[in-house]
Design an enzyme around this catalytic site. Structure first.
Site, mmCIF file in Angstrom:
data_model
loop_
_atom_site.group_PDB
_atom_site.id
_atom_site.type_symbol
_atom_site.label_atom_id
_atom_site.label_comp_id
_atom_site.label_asym_id
_atom_site.label_seq_id
_atom_site.Cartn_x
_atom_site.Cartn_y
_atom_site.Cartn_z
ATOM 1 N N ASP A 126 0.892 -1.164 0.000
ATOM 2 C CA ASP A 126 0.000 0.000 0.000
ATOM 3 C C ASP A 126 0.928 1.211 0.000
ATOM 4 O O ASP A 126 1.485 1.582 1.017
ATOM 5 C CB ASP A 126 -0.882 -0.053 1.253
ATOM 6 C CG ASP A 126 -1.659 1.243 1.484
ATOM 7 O OD1 ASP A 126 -1.654 2.103 0.592
ATOM 8 O OD2 ASP A 126 -2.268 1.374 2.566
ATOM 9 N N GLU A 155 -7.137 0.516 -4.358
ATOM 10 C CA GLU A 155 -7.095 0.415 -2.892
ATOM 11 C C GLU A 155 -8.396 -0.114 -2.282
ATOM 12 O O GLU A 155 -8.356 -1.036 -1.462
ATOM 13 C CB GLU A 155 -6.701 1.773 -2.294
ATOM 14 C CG GLU A 155 -5.222 2.065 -2.509
ATOM 15 C CD GLU A 155 -4.863 3.540 -2.410
ATOM 16 O OE1 GLU A 155 -5.703 4.336 -1.957
ATOM 17 O OE2 GLU A 155 -3.734 3.897 -2.799
ATOM 18 N N ASP A 164 -13.021 5.254 1.447
ATOM 19 C CA ASP A 164 -11.579 5.317 1.729
ATOM 20 C C ASP A 164 -11.095 6.771 1.667
ATOM 21 O O ASP A 164 -10.960 7.344 0.589
ATOM 22 C CB ASP A 164 -10.852 4.443 0.682
ATOM 23 C CG ASP A 164 -9.341 4.467 0.834
ATOM 24 O OD1 ASP A 164 -8.819 5.180 1.709
ATOM 25 O OD2 ASP A 164 -8.660 3.760 0.056
ATOM 26 N N LYS A 184 3.010 11.198 -3.671
ATOM 27 C CA LYS A 184 1.954 10.507 -4.428
ATOM 28 C C LYS A 184 1.016 11.505 -5.116
ATOM 29 O O LYS A 184 0.450 11.211 -6.158
ATOM 30 C CB LYS A 184 1.176 9.623 -3.465
ATOM 31 C CG LYS A 184 0.159 8.713 -4.109
ATOM 32 C CD LYS A 184 -0.361 7.757 -3.068
ATOM 33 C CE LYS A 184 -1.534 6.956 -3.574
ATOM 34 N NZ LYS A 184 -1.996 6.020 -2.539
#
Ligand code: AMP
Length: 585
Positions: A8, A147, A169, A70
């Site tokens: 992850d 994810e 999420d 990211k």
């Protein structure tokens, strides 16, 4: 066969997992704990730090510390440090290398394969960039998985019975919502939606803005130009935000934050939970639309959901949980760990890709994911003409016939777009290609079959065939933001040489430290020995110590070589021998 690890790669923290004895386990981070901060830093003496060590020194080394990289994935962002240019892929690769190393230490064997997770809302370029980062880190990326799907995968294993689940999420930088159907041995993503630029970092920013404003009102000083102070505010904001998930109010105390005309100024404020909620309410509200869209696309009413899973650190905020309750009418499940379930799902997928059955009933697992955004082509008048609708199950192959717009046109440029808007300019252009050598003919006569191929990673390939000649034409997608193969190969070589160079630097730091200590101790011993020592022995030791000190002084960490280290090691040994002989007398 080596194990496939599940990674992850988070905006704020990253986590790595592997399946052992049919169970996904979290691999401990080298700094302790279960997650590694996604932070990379370059120290002034040439050392490269990753994870907790990089995060800890961020306040004092702001300009050379990179966090939340990211957010830049798949863009032209880059940073120049000590004459070297780093892009998001190379920085992410450094984080991945650390996770790879932790996994290798844990398993006691080399690790070369991984499944990496990305936000469902990552576009084609961002997915490619993530895959490239893996390659640079020396990992063969077996699969890129969304994810939320990954979270559902780790959840699905624990709960055998078929059900419809919503995964909400909210992490550090992205928001994803997916509606997933978990059946016997099949996990099918029905729909996904989200916002690529919404998360805990934005909440932190709201607190920072509030602190800056309050400080200005109290002290009449603007902190925004003070780099180090702003970094301290950032850390404090995140901390107070986390505390407010558990308490009703929290004090922020930052002594000596800045100075004004030589007078040190401290920050002392209290943030209450209601005030915090007021600061971020509109951001939380922004999650409502994707939730509604995902339900619509899945053809479900909220009441038909069996469960709502919370994933990502920001779902610990009570106001976020309230919003989820309001949107779905359900009490979210809290029995999965939001920090770990994404990596665990990736590890499970990695294991099943190696042929291991992991479902409760022991059968193979089928994972059906969807494309999160629509693919289109720019046509006359700047219109985005849909080729593949969003939420189409992957993999998919689709062909469509295109033609020319002008008479006797010999080539066409095709602009491939990703997004939901009607005009081309409002979508993301993920690549352009030119089809040349078309037979001269009136407009609309040539028949060009364009095929879109999206694999299970959500990565698109486009090919074309001239129907007139029957010949296949090879078309290369040239997205400006992508690294070329040659650039990736170079980055792999750099990463490998950095890994070696990092080891030399670590060795050098340790050796220089020990050598300095030895010189200091020697000096003290000589002083204490006074006249009890014979002069020749004293002279020899002094000469040995001076030689070592000179070598230490000459050594530059950023350029240090093995040969230099060998010389220092030898000089240190000589001095140590002389001192030992002296002590034995
Ligand atoms: P993730 O990307 O899932 O690791 O989520 C990281 C985000 O969650 C960061 O913005 C953290 O500040 C935030 N976070 C972690 N723990 C908490 C907490 N207890 N309360 C509020 N936010 C949190």
């Amino acid at each position: 066969m080596g194990k496939v690890i599940g990674i992850d790669l988070g905006t704020t923290n990253s986590c790595v997992s592997v399946v052992e004895n049919n169970e996904p386990v979290i691999i401990p981070a080298s700094s302790g704990g279960t997650t590694t901060p996604s932070v990379v830093a370059f120290t002034r003496n040439g050392e490269r730090l990753v994870g907790e060590a990089a995060r800890r020194q961020a306040v004092t080394n702001t300009e050379r510390t990179i966090s939340s990289v990211k957010r830049h994935m798949g863009t032209k962002w880059s940073i120049r440090i000590d004459g070297t240019e780093y892009n998001p892929q190379t920085i992410s690769a450094m984080i991945l290398m650390q996770l790879k190393k932790d996994a290798e230490d844990f398993l006691g064997e080399p690790v070369t394969e991984a499944v990496i997770t990305v936000p469902a809302y990552f576009n084609d370029i961002q997915r490619q960039a993530t895959k490239d980062a893996g390659r640079i880190a020396g990992l063969e990326v077996k699969r890129i998985i969304n994810e939320p799907t990954s979270a559902a995968l780790s959840y699905g294993l624990d709960h055998g019975e078929p059900q419809k689940v919503m995964v909400y999420d909210l992490g550090g930088g992205t928001f994803d919502v997916s509606v997933i159907e978990i059946g016997e041995g099949v996990i099918e993503v029905l729909a996904t939606a989200g916002n690529n630029h919404l998360g805990g970092d934005d909440f932190d920013q709201r607190i920072i803005d509030w602190m800056v404003k309050e400080f200005k009102a109290q002290q009449h000083v603007d902190l925004t130009g003070d780099f180090a102070a702003m970094q301290r505010l950032r850390d404090a904001a995140e901390q107070v935000k986390k505390e407010l998930s558990a308490t009703e109010s929290s004090q922020i105390l930052l002594p000596y934050l800045t100075q004004y005309k030589g007078t040190p100024l401290h920050l002392d404020m209290t943030l209450t939970r209601p005030k915090f909620e007021e600061l971020i309410w509109d951001l939380i509200e922004k999650t409502a639309e994707p939730v509604k869209n995902a339900l619509n696309d899945a053809g479900l009413a909220a009441s038909e959901l069996n469960r709502v899973l919370l994933v990502g650190g920001s779902t610990r905020i009570p106001a976020v949980q309230r919003k989820v309750r309001e949107l779905t009418g359900k009490e979210p499940s809290k029995n999965i760990n939001p920090d770990e379930c994404v990596a665990k799902g990736a590890a499970i997928l990695g294991s099943t890709l190696q042929g291991n059955a992991l479902t409760a009933a022991g059968q193979e697992l089928l994972l059906l994911d969807v494309t999160p955004m629509s693919f289109s082509i720019e046509t006359v008048g700047g219109v985005a003409t849909r080729v593949i609708e969003r939420n189409t199950t992957l993999p998919i192959r689709y062909s469509q016939i295109f033609s020319t717009a002008a008479p006797y046109q010999r080539s066409v440029e095709i602009n491939v777009l990703q997004g939901e808007r009607t005009m081309a300019r409002d979508n993301k252009s993920i690549g352009k290609f030119k089809l040349k050598g078309i037979k001269a003919a009136p407009a609309g006569v040539p028949q060009i079959e364009v095929t879109f191929d999206i694999d299970t990673n959500g990565i698109l390939k486009v090919s074309a065939k001239d129907m007139d000649t029957g010949k296949e034409q090879s078309i290369v997608i040239t997205a400006d933001d992508r690294m070329s193969d040659a650039e990736i190969e170079q980055a792999i070589r750099d990463a490998q040489s950095y890994a070696g160079q990092d080891q030399i630097r670590r060795d050098a730091i340790e050796l220089l430290d020990e050598s300095r200590k030895l010189c200091n101790e020697t000096e003290l011993s000589l002083k204490n020995a006074g006249k009890t020592l014979d002069r020749a022995a004293k002279k020899q030791i002094k000469a040995d110590s001076t030689r070592l000190q000179k070598l230490i002084g000459k050594c530059r960490l950023e350029k240090v070589t093995e040969a230099e280290l060998a010389e220092i090691r030898e000089a240190k040994q000589i001095l140590q021998n002389s001192v030992d002989t002296l002590m034995r007398r």
